[in-house]
Design a protein around this motif. Structure first.
Motif, PDB file in Angstrom:
ATOM      1  N   ALA A  65       6.150  -5.456  16.893  1.00  0.00           N
ATOM      2  CA  ALA A  65       6.079  -6.090  15.570  1.00  0.00           C
ATOM      3  C   ALA A  65       4.644  -6.116  15.062  1.00  0.00           C
ATOM      4  CB  ALA A  65       6.641  -7.513  15.645  1.00  0.00           C
ATOM      5  N   PHE A  66       3.707  -6.393  15.960  1.00  0.00           N
ATOM      6  CA  PHE A  66       2.291  -6.423  15.595  1.00  0.00           C
ATOM      7  C   PHE A  66       1.809  -5.037  15.168  1.00  0.00           C
ATOM      8  CE2 PHE A  66      -2.217  -6.050  16.838  1.00  0.00           C
ATOM      9  CZ  PHE A  66      -2.758  -7.059  16.058  1.00  0.00           C
ATOM     10  N   GLY A  67       2.273  -3.995  15.858  1.00  0.00           N
ATOM     11  CA  GLY A  67       1.897  -2.635  15.488  1.00  0.00           C
ATOM     12  C   GLY A  67       2.370  -2.282  14.091  1.00  0.00           C
ATOM     13  N   CYS A  68       3.602  -2.689  13.757  1.00  0.00           N
ATOM     14  CA  CYS A  68       4.120  -2.462  12.403  1.00  0.00           C
ATOM     15  C   CYS A  68       3.279  -3.230  11.383  1.00  0.00           C
ATOM     16  CB  CYS A  68       5.582  -2.894  12.319  1.00  0.00           C
ATOM     17  SG  CYS A  68       6.686  -1.898  13.339  1.00  0.00           S
ATOM     18  N   ASN A  69       2.884  -4.436  11.738  1.00  0.00           N
ATOM     19  CA  ASN A  69       2.027  -5.247  10.874  1.00  0.00           C
ATOM     20  C   ASN A  69       0.714  -4.524  10.589  1.00  0.00           C
ATOM     21  OD1 ASN A  69      -0.436  -7.028  10.717  1.00  0.00           O
ATOM     22  ND2 ASN A  69       1.052  -8.645  10.513  1.00  0.00           N
ATOM     23  N   ILE A  70       0.048  -4.051  11.652  1.00  0.00           N
ATOM     24  CA  ILE A  70      -1.255  -3.411  11.509  1.00  0.00           C
ATOM     25  C   ILE A  70      -1.151  -2.103  10.737  1.00  0.00           C
ATOM     26  CG2 ILE A  70      -3.132  -2.282  12.765  1.00  0.00           C
ATOM     27  CD1 ILE A  70      -3.311  -5.285  12.778  1.00  0.00           C
ATOM     28  N   GLY A  71      -0.157  -1.273  11.093  1.00  0.00           N
ATOM     29  CA  GLY A  71      -0.002   0.007  10.411  1.00  0.00           C
ATOM     30  C   GLY A  71       0.196  -0.174   8.920  1.00  0.00           C
ATOM     31  N   CYS A  72       1.106  -1.078   8.554  1.00  0.00           N
ATOM     32  CA  CYS A  72       1.369  -1.352   7.145  1.00  0.00           C
ATOM     33  C   CYS A  72       0.140  -1.953   6.474  1.00  0.00           C
ATOM     34  CB  CYS A  72       2.566  -2.296   7.022  1.00  0.00           C
ATOM     35  SG  CYS A  72       3.000  -2.738   5.331  1.00  0.00           S
ATOM     36  N   SER A  73      -0.494  -2.923   7.138  1.00  0.00           N
ATOM     37  CA  SER A  73      -1.608  -3.651   6.540  1.00  0.00           C
ATOM     38  C   SER A  73      -2.794  -2.739   6.235  1.00  0.00           C
ATOM     39  CB  SER A  73      -2.036  -4.784   7.477  1.00  0.00           C
ATOM     40  OG  SER A  73      -3.042  -5.564   6.903  1.00  0.00           O
ATOM     41  N   VAL A  74      -3.152  -1.870   7.194  1.00  0.00           N
ATOM     42  CA  VAL A  74      -4.318  -1.000   7.001  1.00  0.00           C
ATOM     43  C   VAL A  74      -4.063   0.009   5.886  1.00  0.00           C
ATOM     44  CG1 VAL A  74      -5.694   0.840   8.063  1.00  0.00           C
ATOM     45  CG2 VAL A  74      -5.237  -1.259   9.335  1.00  0.00           C
ATOM     46  N   ILE A  75      -2.896   0.673   5.919  1.00  0.00           N
ATOM     47  CA  ILE A  75      -2.604   1.697   4.904  1.00  0.00           C
ATOM     48  C   ILE A  75      -2.464   1.071   3.519  1.00  0.00           C
ATOM     49  CG2 ILE A  75      -0.982   3.483   4.177  1.00  0.00           C
ATOM     50  CD1 ILE A  75      -2.669   4.165   6.654  1.00  0.00           C
ATOM     51  N   VAL A  76      -1.762  -0.059   3.434  1.00  0.00           N
ATOM     52  CA  VAL A  76      -1.608  -0.738   2.144  1.00  0.00           C
ATOM     53  C   VAL A  76      -2.969  -1.210   1.635  1.00  0.00           C
ATOM     54  CG1 VAL A  76      -0.619  -2.759   0.979  1.00  0.00           C
ATOM     55  CG2 VAL A  76       0.793  -1.382   2.502  1.00  0.00           C
ATOM     56  N   SER A  77      -3.831  -1.690   2.523  1.00  0.00           N
ATOM     57  CA  SER A  77      -5.184  -2.112   2.131  1.00  0.00           C
ATOM     58  C   SER A  77      -5.972  -0.967   1.532  1.00  0.00           C
ATOM     59  CB  SER A  77      -5.952  -2.662   3.341  1.00  0.00           C
ATOM     60  OG  SER A  77      -5.445  -3.901   3.757  1.00  0.00           O
ATOM     61  N   GLN A  78      -5.885   0.201   2.175  1.00  0.00           N
ATOM     62  CA  GLN A  78      -6.634   1.354   1.683  1.00  0.00           C
ATOM     63  C   GLN A  78      -6.149   1.783   0.300  1.00  0.00           C
ATOM     64  OE1 GLN A  78      -6.357   4.297   4.790  1.00  0.00           O
ATOM     65  NE2 GLN A  78      -7.857   3.271   6.096  1.00  0.00           N
ATOM     66  N   TYR A  79      -4.833   1.815   0.098  1.00  0.00           N
ATOM     67  CA  TYR A  79      -4.291   2.193  -1.217  1.00  0.00           C
ATOM     68  C   TYR A  79      -4.587   1.116  -2.268  1.00  0.00           C
ATOM     69  CZ  TYR A  79      -1.758   6.200   0.682  1.00  0.00           C
ATOM     70  OH  TYR A  79      -1.430   7.403   1.256  1.00  0.00           O
ATOM     71  N   PHE A  80      -4.531  -0.152  -1.855  1.00  0.00           N
ATOM     72  CA  PHE A  80      -4.827  -1.245  -2.783  1.00  0.00           C
ATOM     73  C   PHE A  80      -6.295  -1.180  -3.209  1.00  0.00           C
ATOM     74  CE2 PHE A  80      -5.941  -5.763  -3.675  1.00  0.00           C
ATOM     75  CZ  PHE A  80      -5.080  -5.969  -4.740  1.00  0.00           C
ATOM     76  N   GLY A  81      -7.196  -0.912  -2.242  1.00  0.00           N
ATOM     77  CA  GLY A  81      -8.618  -0.784  -2.559  1.00  0.00           C
ATOM     78  C   GLY A  81      -8.893   0.391  -3.476  1.00  0.00           C
ATOM     79  N   ALA A  82      -8.120   1.480  -3.278  1.00  0.00           N
ATOM     80  CA  ALA A  82      -8.290   2.675  -4.116  1.00  0.00           C
ATOM     81  C   ALA A  82      -7.489   2.596  -5.414  1.00  0.00           C
ATOM     82  CB  ALA A  82      -7.861   3.908  -3.331  1.00  0.00           C
ATOM     83  N   LYS A  83      -6.724   1.502  -5.581  1.00  0.00           N
ATOM     84  CA  LYS A  83      -5.879   1.270  -6.766  1.00  0.00           C
ATOM     85  C   LYS A  83      -4.807   2.348  -6.954  1.00  0.00           C
ATOM     86  CE  LYS A  83      -9.250  -1.524  -9.269  1.00  0.00           C
ATOM     87  NZ  LYS A  83      -9.987  -1.864  -8.058  1.00  0.00           N
ATOM     88  N   LYS A  84      -4.282   2.863  -5.842  1.00  0.00           N
ATOM     89  CA  LYS A  84      -3.166   3.815  -5.862  1.00  0.00           C
ATOM     90  C   LYS A  84      -1.880   3.037  -5.563  1.00  0.00           C
ATOM     91  CE  LYS A  84      -6.057   7.700  -4.375  1.00  0.00           C
ATOM     92  NZ  LYS A  84      -6.284   8.739  -3.321  1.00  0.00           N
ATOM     93  N   TYR A  85      -1.375   2.323  -6.558  1.00  0.00           N
ATOM     94  CA  TYR A  85      -0.309   1.356  -6.348  1.00  0.00           C
ATOM     95  C   TYR A  85       1.054   1.988  -6.060  1.00  0.00           C
ATOM     96  CZ  TYR A  85      -3.864  -1.723  -8.287  1.00  0.00           C
ATOM     97  OH  TYR A  85      -5.026  -2.404  -8.515  1.00  0.00           O
TER      98      TYR A  85
END
Length: 448
Positions: A65-85
């Protein structure tokens, strides 16, 4: 509220973001601490040992569950920072679908194989029934564990660490009350402890998923959003799989260590069970703060603001060391008082075991906390090979030394000595990988 972590003074931004995360993990750990506390106080030392014994296996499920959390969190963070919604929303839906499949597989394994796992770690026969009962109920609640972790990962990726804190504060305090009601009022024994956790985690999961989905709906995207993407799954897996392997192997290592501890009898098992819950509270707190640093790093890397990464590392170390001072002092000098919270009439050996564990580990919280902040930077940057190299070094050293030192005159105390050695070596490796990271080259270019 969504927050952009790429603007503002890094230290202030990181502290404001991470402090609610720290509060969240305190309440998250109350679930497990409440289980052990109620089991030890109102059922008995054997019940405490049984819950602690099962806990080591539940950590394997939490690792996924933690791995799914981290994978989603890092990738979503990168797209959110780049504003690729649009891609950000595809990452979320892909995570949800793939995690549901993974969770179903793990439930099947848990339902069919719990007794085998308990035999594998040399569970004493007088603890087998309670250990299996607790583990079986826990497995049925795995969907709540998975989807709650994914929801909190999305919140963190969007820069919101306060909403998960509110959910956890309510559900974990409720869990304590329901624990006492089921065990003392309804006399359900170990089953009551397990069902209380099941129900309260279920409530927090549903609330978190409803709120995070509404939050995502408010982010406008032009055109249709792809619900599932194999390439996106690959991107997620690059981050998630190493994190799952890391946590899984740590859990397997802990199970191996638990099998050594079980050979010393129920009193040592009970003392270790209480002490390791207190230790896990600290380590999980540092890990969660490291995850906050990871979200910070990922957003800034997505926005191509690499110099802010090094500033974030320094701020992260300051933050964890502020926590280290009171926690290390409390565990070293007040460990006996804390251990007695878990046991009504503890044996002298149980208290001695737990106290030795805490006093050996507490001074080294300053070391391992730096590693976990550095791990957060490496994960946020997608440097997963480096991250795994440091983590597996720690794990291998701790497991091997636990087996070796347990057979010396040190006995069980030798097992506890393995922790600081593994932490120290792994921290040195993490710091080296951080020192040669891509942000160093970018800073040199800017200075030039």
């Amino acid at each position: 509220m969504n927050k952009d972590l790429t603007v503002g003074k890094p230290e202030k931004v990181l502290w404001n973001f991470c402090l609610p995360l720290f509060g969240s993990i305190i309440f998250q750990q109350l679930y497990n601490i409440a289980d052990s506390l109620v089991a030890g106080k109102f059922i008995g030392e054997n019940a405490l040992a049984a819950v602690g014994n099962s806990y080591e296996i539940t950590l394997i499920y939490i690792a996924f569950a933690f791995g799914c959390n981290i994978g989603c969190s890092v990738i979503v963070s990168q797209y959110f920072g780049a504003k690729k919604y649009g891609k950000m929303k595809t990452a979320v839906s892909t995570t949800l679908i793939s995690s549901a499949v993974l969770c179903a597989v793990l439930m099947g394994v848990g339902i069919l194989g719990s007794e085998g796992l308990l035999h594998l770690i040399n569970t004493p026969e007088n603890l087998m029934a309670d250990s299996k009962l607790y583990l079986d109920i826990y497995v049925w609640g795995l969907p709540f564990v998975f989807f709650y972790n994914i929801a909190t990962g999305i919140f963190s990726a969007l820069g919101d660490s306060k909403t998960p804190f509110v959910f956890l504060a309510i559900s974990s305090t409720t869990n304590i009350a329901v624990d006492v009601l089921f065990v003392v009022g309804f006399r359900m024994g170990v089953a009551g402890v397990a069902w209380a956790t099941f129900l309260c985690q279920g409530v927090s999961c549903v609330l978190a998923m409803v709120v995070v989905m509404r939050r995502l709906q408010k982010i406008h995207v032009d055109g249709a959003v792809q619900k599932f993407s194999v390439p996106m799954l690959g991107r997620l897996a690059v981050i998630a799989v190493p994190s799952i392997l890391q946590q899984s192997f740590i859990s397997i290592g802990n199970i191996a260590i638990q099998s050594v501890i079980n050979g010393f009898g129920p009193a040592v098992m009970a003392g270790y069970s209480a002490a390791v819950k207190l230790n896990n509270l600290v380590i999980t707190s540092f890990t969660t703060l490291g995850n906050g640093v990871s979200n910070y790093a990922a957003q800034n890397i997505g926005a191509q603001k690499l110099p802010r990464v090094r500033e974030g590392f320094k701020a992260g170390v300051k933050l964890v060391w502020v926590l280290c001072v009171p926690l290390s002092l409390l565990y070293f000098f007040g460990g006996q008082m804390l251990l007695q919270l878990f046991m009504t009439e503890p044996t002298e050996l149980a208290i001695h075991t737990g106290l030795s564990f805490l006093r050996i580990l507490a001074p080294f919280y300053f070391v391992v906390s730096v590693k976990l902040v550095g791990d957060g930077i490496l994960r946020g940057a997608g440097l997963m090979k480096q991250f795994m190299a440091a983590t597996f070094t720690d794990l291998i050293l701790r497991v091997v030394l636990a087996f070796v030192l347990a057979k010396t005159v040190l006995g069980a105390t030798g097992i506890w000595c393995a922790w600081p050695i593994g932490w120290t070596v792994a921290t040195a490796i993490t710091l080296w990988f951080y020192h040669v990271g891509p942000w160093r080259k970018k800073e040199a270019e800017l200075k030039g």
